[in-house]
Design an enzyme around this catalytic site. Structure first.
Site, PDB file in Angstrom:
ATOM      1  N   ARG A   1       8.148  -4.885 -12.922  1.00 36.20           N
ATOM      2  CA  ARG A   1       7.340  -4.008 -13.749  1.00 36.20           C
ATOM      3  C   ARG A   1       8.117  -3.699 -15.026  1.00 36.20           C
ATOM      4  NH1 ARG A   1       4.510   1.064 -10.842  1.00 36.20           N
ATOM      5  NH2 ARG A   1       6.350   2.299 -11.236  1.00 36.20           N
TER       6      ARG A   1
ATOM      7  N   TRP B   1      -4.303   9.691  -8.114  1.00 37.40           N
ATOM      8  CA  TRP B   1      -2.983   9.499  -7.487  1.00 37.40           C
ATOM      9  C   TRP B   1      -3.021   8.334  -6.502  1.00 37.40           C
ATOM     10  CZ3 TRP B   1      -2.087   9.580  -2.275  1.00 37.40           C
ATOM     11  CH2 TRP B   1      -0.757   9.414  -1.903  1.00 37.40           C
TER      12      TRP B   1
ATOM     13  N   GLY C   1       7.974   8.321  -4.751  1.00 37.04           N
ATOM     14  CA  GLY C   1       7.651   9.685  -5.154  1.00 37.04           C
ATOM     15  C   GLY C   1       7.887  10.699  -4.048  1.00 37.04           C
TER      16      GLY C   1
ATOM     17  N   ASP D   1      -3.705   4.945  -5.578  1.00 38.48           N
ATOM     18  CA  ASP D   1      -3.901   3.659  -6.240  1.00 38.48           C
ATOM     19  C   ASP D   1      -5.021   2.843  -5.612  1.00 38.48           C
ATOM     20  OD1 ASP D   1      -2.064   3.646  -8.279  1.00 38.48           O
ATOM     21  OD2 ASP D   1      -0.413   2.979  -6.993  1.00 38.48           O
TER      22      ASP D   1
ATOM     23  N   ARG E   1      10.839   2.659 -10.543  1.00 36.18           N
ATOM     24  CA  ARG E   1      10.545   1.745  -9.431  1.00 36.18           C
ATOM     25  C   ARG E   1      11.155   0.380  -9.741  1.00 36.18           C
ATOM     26  NH1 ARG E   1       9.993   6.018  -8.692  1.00 36.18           N
ATOM     27  NH2 ARG E   1       8.226   7.267  -7.964  1.00 36.18           N
TER      28      ARG E   1
ATOM     29  N   LYS F   1       0.061   2.544   5.036  1.00 32.62           N
ATOM     30  CA  LYS F   1      -0.053   2.960   3.643  1.00 32.62           C
ATOM     31  C   LYS F   1      -1.270   3.873   3.421  1.00 32.62           C
ATOM     32  CE  LYS F   1       1.258   0.299   0.287  1.00 32.62           C
ATOM     33  NZ  LYS F   1       2.432   0.085  -0.543  1.00 32.62           N
ATOM     34  N   GLU F   2      -2.059   3.575   2.373  1.00 27.77           N
ATOM     35  CA  GLU F   2      -3.171   4.473   2.046  1.00 27.77           C
ATOM     36  C   GLU F   2      -4.298   4.409   3.081  1.00 27.77           C
ATOM     37  OE1 GLU F   2      -1.536   2.679  -0.231  1.00 27.77           O
ATOM     38  OE2 GLU F   2      -1.450   3.703  -2.177  1.00 27.77           O
TER      39      GLU F   2
ATOM     40  N   GLN G   1       8.429   5.349   1.523  1.00 27.70           N
ATOM     41  CA  GLN G   1       7.103   5.594   0.955  1.00 27.70           C
ATOM     42  C   GLN G   1       6.092   6.004   2.031  1.00 27.70           C
ATOM     43  OE1 GLN G   1       4.245   2.441   0.168  1.00 27.70           O
ATOM     44  NE2 GLN G   1       4.597   2.806  -2.025  1.00 27.70           N
TER      45      GLN G   1
ATOM     46  N   ASP H   1       4.299   8.346 -11.725  1.00 30.43           N
ATOM     47  CA  ASP H   1       5.512   8.298 -10.902  1.00 30.43           C
ATOM     48  C   ASP H   1       6.666   8.981 -11.628  1.00 30.43           C
ATOM     49  OD1 ASP H   1       4.023   6.853  -9.135  1.00 30.43           O
ATOM     50  OD2 ASP H   1       5.034   4.939  -9.453  1.00 30.43           O
TER      51      ASP H   1
HETATM   52  C1  GLC Z   1       2.650   4.343  -4.787  1.00 29.16           C
HETATM   53  C2  GLC Z   1       2.596   4.375  -6.292  1.00 29.16           C
HETATM   54  C3  GLC Z   1       2.090   5.718  -6.776  1.00 29.16           C
HETATM   55  C4  GLC Z   1       0.811   6.112  -6.081  1.00 29.16           C
HETATM   56  C5  GLC Z   1       0.966   6.033  -4.580  1.00 29.16           C
HETATM   57  C6  GLC Z   1      -0.333   6.297  -3.828  1.00 29.16           C
HETATM   58  O1  GLC Z   1       3.635   5.208  -4.332  1.00 29.16           O
HETATM   59  O2  GLC Z   1       3.855   4.126  -6.876  1.00 29.16           O
HETATM   60  O3  GLC Z   1       1.883   5.692  -8.160  1.00 29.16           O
HETATM   61  O4  GLC Z   1       0.458   7.402  -6.477  1.00 29.16           O
HETATM   62  O5  GLC Z   1       1.419   4.744  -4.230  1.00 29.16           O
HETATM   63  O6  GLC Z   1      -1.262   5.302  -4.009  1.00 29.16           O
END
Ligand code: GLC
Length: 797
Positions: free
Chosen positions: A350, A487, A706, A489, A340, A632-633, A686, A357
């Site tokens: 980083r 996984w 990833g 974050d 990364r 994102k998440e 991503q 990753d």
């Molecule tokens: C980002 C991080 C990875 C993580 C993902 C989900 O892609 O690089 O390590 O698993 O977010 O949070």
């Protein structure tokens, strides 16, 4: 709207409209000398680190400026333009531009008022400098007087951040000189004689193939006051004024004036690097050989195309072919090489490799270059701590056997990682298994590899210790604790809470350990793994299956995350797909649970990570709340997870569904809607914004993600069904019913496989007959022992 297209034989993506919705980038070189370049020549270069070894400036988030600019000027009319559309940005009615991103090189072609230019940007294989080769052709009927200006904006010092913000220091340590064919920049030059020579750095920007007419080494003198890269005063005037910098901002600018007869072409080369004066001089002399750039670009093609050729598919779907044969594969190598470290989004601050990753990235290239994968795999195994946990961040100067670890304050302050994560070491299982089964190299299991902190062990024992680490970190109900993160974050489930995703990873780890134990004849381990599978399976079943789904976990305070009826985050994708990947769930229930995913999480751009997004009901450790809904998440389409989804559907034999998911998030398939997607149609991002966003479909964080490796695995093992085990290869394609015929060419353990898949009845999976070199196999399995140097394989579905 479409801005370009794929050229499959050349393995290039060709951008025909330069006003792309975002800078569309390519990678040149390697982190030893890295260069990122956009389709308008924006981007930066660095030596070893994008943050600590930065050579030229790039301002993040400011379009894509500056970059590697070549300006062209008609010395009779005074009109000027650039060899890439930007930064001058001529009217596209009169300016034709084509950018070809290839494997390790980028070529910009332009045509404006009877003059054609072609710039090839590349870093030669294993070199630590970059080349911009310009060819100019007069396509008109009259002679032309043309001035060519090459320009780079050097950083004042190598630390990106210092260069950007600590101007009271950095602007006063640098100077430039003109040395006949190049600008030499020195940093901390005063230390050269007196104190510490190692503080001194020198960079150069040079010209070969034609004499320098005028030069400049000072940015302000080049651009002029209150001007920008699009209208530098010196280009407007047609001459560089010879100012060299002494403090403030350096640059490298070189001008050559040429006359071109009708039909005449010239070729010249700009060079950039971090070199001492004598080295720079020698390098420039080498490029007086005008044939060198073509040979070097060819070497790059040979190198990359050679690697990519180890798997070649021809299916009825061109998008799939473009991605699997070239672009997804190339992206896997780029993430493998660059981690990364540096992109137009990350500056490379980083100081190392993220454990999960990187171990995942390795999976993306095993089928193409197992030797290359092995080296990094061993490196990552040597970053496992003696108690089985893995270092969340593995420093670039990792020193196996002597590292500090999250228990030590020095590690925490040095890396910013406060503690272990629940999943890191467990990624070794799929990666090691893929490597061993691709190569048949089971001896690796007995190889001694050091631990990060102290001691060494066989790989087999390393694997066992990874399991042990999880068994020593169990939360309530005895399933793996969520720790600082899994996984995801953004999930803090803590030392008491439970991660069901990790529980499935662990279940998968038991299975892989079991297979290794069987191979080694270690019956005690075999018994233990079978027991663990039973024990953990029963807990998952009893506690974590709720009505129609697997829940995501339990918080530190005992709250269940992801159960039916929750107002938010009631269904999570990963526990469902991993229930299948881990082999835990039987087919029928697997199909039901994946149908639920399809109904509740799928959208036209892929399935969401969870839904509904958090707004009001997040628990304390649900950091996803920080993001806007569908981002994102927080209920976005986290593209990495699409690879697991595709794989899960393929394992269920539902090729249609697997491929539907594949296409929803396939960059190439989104080529016609590039303005919605924003990011490059040839690489994965991503994540994609989903239904709650007014910009549904917009994708972010290009290249280093990833997503590349998981989707590749989803395609290779899932859709194409290439599933090696220790003794051979299973062939289990799961494809859309409309694929009546397709071929796969693969190098497997040094042999060549030419596989023809015939599917006259339009099935989605299954095998009626498999022949290898005319001999029928008992099932859809090719024992490695029957393979010859070249093999004709026919699979009838
Ligand atoms: C980002 C991080 C990875 C993580 C993902 C989900 O892609 O690089 O390590 O698993 O977010 O949070």
């Amino acid at each position: 709207m479409q801005y370009g297209h794929f050229d499959a034989p050349a393995r290039e993506y060709i951008i025909t409209r330069p006003d792309t919705p975002a800078p569309w980038a390519n990678y040149l070189g390697s982190p030893a000398y890295g260069a990122i370049i956009s389709n308008n020549a924006g981007g930066y270069s660095f030596v070893k680190s994008g943050a600590a070894g930065r050579l030229i400036r790039y301002r993040f988030n400011e379009q894509d400026r500056p970059g590697r600019y070549i300006y062209l000027r008609d010395d009779e009319s005074g009109d000027y333009w650039s060899a890439s559309w930007q930064p001058v940005g001529k009217d596209l009615e009169h300016y034709r531009s084509v950018c070809r991103h290839g494997t390790g090189y980028t070529i910009m072609e332009a045509e404006y008022k009877g003059l054609c230019s072609e710039v090839g940007y590349y870093v030669p294989l294993e070199a630590a400098h970059e080349v911009w080769r310009l060819k100019l052709t007069n396509t008109g009927t009259a002679a032309r007087k043309i001035s060519v200006f090459g320009f780079v904006e050097f950083t004042c010092e190598s630390f990106y951040e210092q260069d950007q913000v600590n101007l009271q220091y950095t602007q006063f340590i640098t100077r430039t000189y003109f040395k006949n064919q190049f600008i030499l920049q020195t940093i901390n030059e005063n230390c050269l004689n007196a104190v510490n020579e190692s503080r001194v750095e020198t960079r150069f920007f040079g010209l070969a193939g034609t004499p320098v007419t005028s030069y400049c080494g000072d940015r302000t003198a080049f651009l002029g006051g209150y001007r920008g890269y699009g209208n530098p005063i010196s280009v407007e005037k047609g001459r560089l004024d010879g100012t060299l910098n002494y403090n403030l901002n350096p640059c490298g600018a070189l001008h050559t004036a040429l006359t071109l007869k009708p039909g005449e072409s010239v070729s010249l080369v700009f060079l950039l690097g971090q070199k001492r004066e004598a080295e720079a001089q020698a390098l420039i002399a080498r490029y007086e050989d005008s044939g060198l750039p073509d040979r070097e670009i060819n070497d790059l093609k040979t190198y990359w195309h050679g690697k990519l050729a180890n798997l070649k598919v021809e299916t009825p779907d061109e998008n799939f072919n473009h991605m699997v044969n070239t672009w997804n594969a190339y992206q896997c190598f780029i993430t493998f090489n660059w981690s990364r470290a540096a992109s137009l989004i990350y500056c490379g601050q980083r100081n190392g490799y993220g454990y999960r990753d990187t171990v995942q990235d390795i999976q993306g290239i095993i089928h193409l270059d197992p030797e290359m994968a092995l080296e990094k795999l061993k490196f990552m195994i040597s970053a496992q701590v003696n108690h089985g946990g893995a270092l969340p961040l593995v420093k670039y100067d990792h020193n196996p056997g002597h590292e500090d670890k999250p228990e030590d304050a020095s590690y925490r302050t040095g890396t910013g990682h406060p503690s272990y994560r629940a999943d890191d070491a467990l990624w070794l299982f799929p990666t090691v298994w893929k490597y061993i089964t691709e190569t048949g190299d089971t001896a690796l299991l007995d190889e001694e590899i050091p631990y990060a902190d102290s001691g060494t062990d066989t790989l087999y024992n390393h694997l066992y210790k990874a399991i042990d680490f999880s068994l020593n970190h169990l939360g309530i109900h005895g399933l793996p604790a969520g720790l600082h993160a899994d996984w995801n974050d953004c999930l803090r489930l803590g030392a008491n809470g439970v991660s069901v995703f990790v529980a499935f990873q662990l279940y998968y780890a038991f299975e892989i350990m079991l297979r290794c134990a069987l191979h080694k004849g270690d019956t005690a381990m075999e018994t233990r793994m079978n027991e663990l599978k039973r024990k953990f399976g029963a807990i998952i079943e009893e506690r974590y299956w709720n009505t129609d789904r697997f829940v995501r976990g339990i918080t530190e305070h005992g709250e269940v995350v992801g159960k039916p009826g929750d107002p938010e985050a009631s269904l999570w994708l990963n526990p469902q797909s991993w229930a299948i990947i881990s082999g835990f769930v039987p087919q029928e229930r697997g199909r039901a649970v994946m149908d639920l995913v399809y109904q509740q999480l799928n959208t036209k751009y892929g399935a969401r990570l969870m839904a509904p997004s958090y707004r009001r009901h997040a628990f304390d450790g649900a950091l996803a709340l920080l993001f806007n809904p569908s981002t994102k998440e927080n209920g976005g389409i986290f593209l990495q997870t699409q690879g697991w989804l595709i794989l899960a559907e393929a394992l269920l034999g539902r090729g249609g569904r697997a491929f539907e998911y594949y296409l929803e998030s396939c960059p190439a398939a989104q080529n016609p809607i590039a303005q919605t997607r924003l990011m490059e149609p040839y690489v994965y991002s991503q994540f994609t914004e989903s239904v709650d966003s007014p910009f549904e479909g917009r994708s972010h964080v290009h290249w280093l993600t990833g997503t590349a490796s998981t989707v590749m695995v989803g395609c290779v093992e899932g859709i194409l069904g290439l599933r090696p085990d220790i003794n051979g290869l299973h062939l289990s394609p799961a494809v859309p019913a409309s694929w009546k015929n397709f071929t796969i060419e693969k190098i497997f353990r040094g042999t060549k496989l030419r596989i023809q898949v015939q599917n006259p009845e339009g099935r989605e999976s299954g095998c009626r007959k498999l022949t290898v070199n005319g001999v029928q196999m008992a099932e859809n399995y090719i024992p490695a022992a029957v393979l010859k140097a070249e093999n004709e394989i026919i699979l009838e579905m």
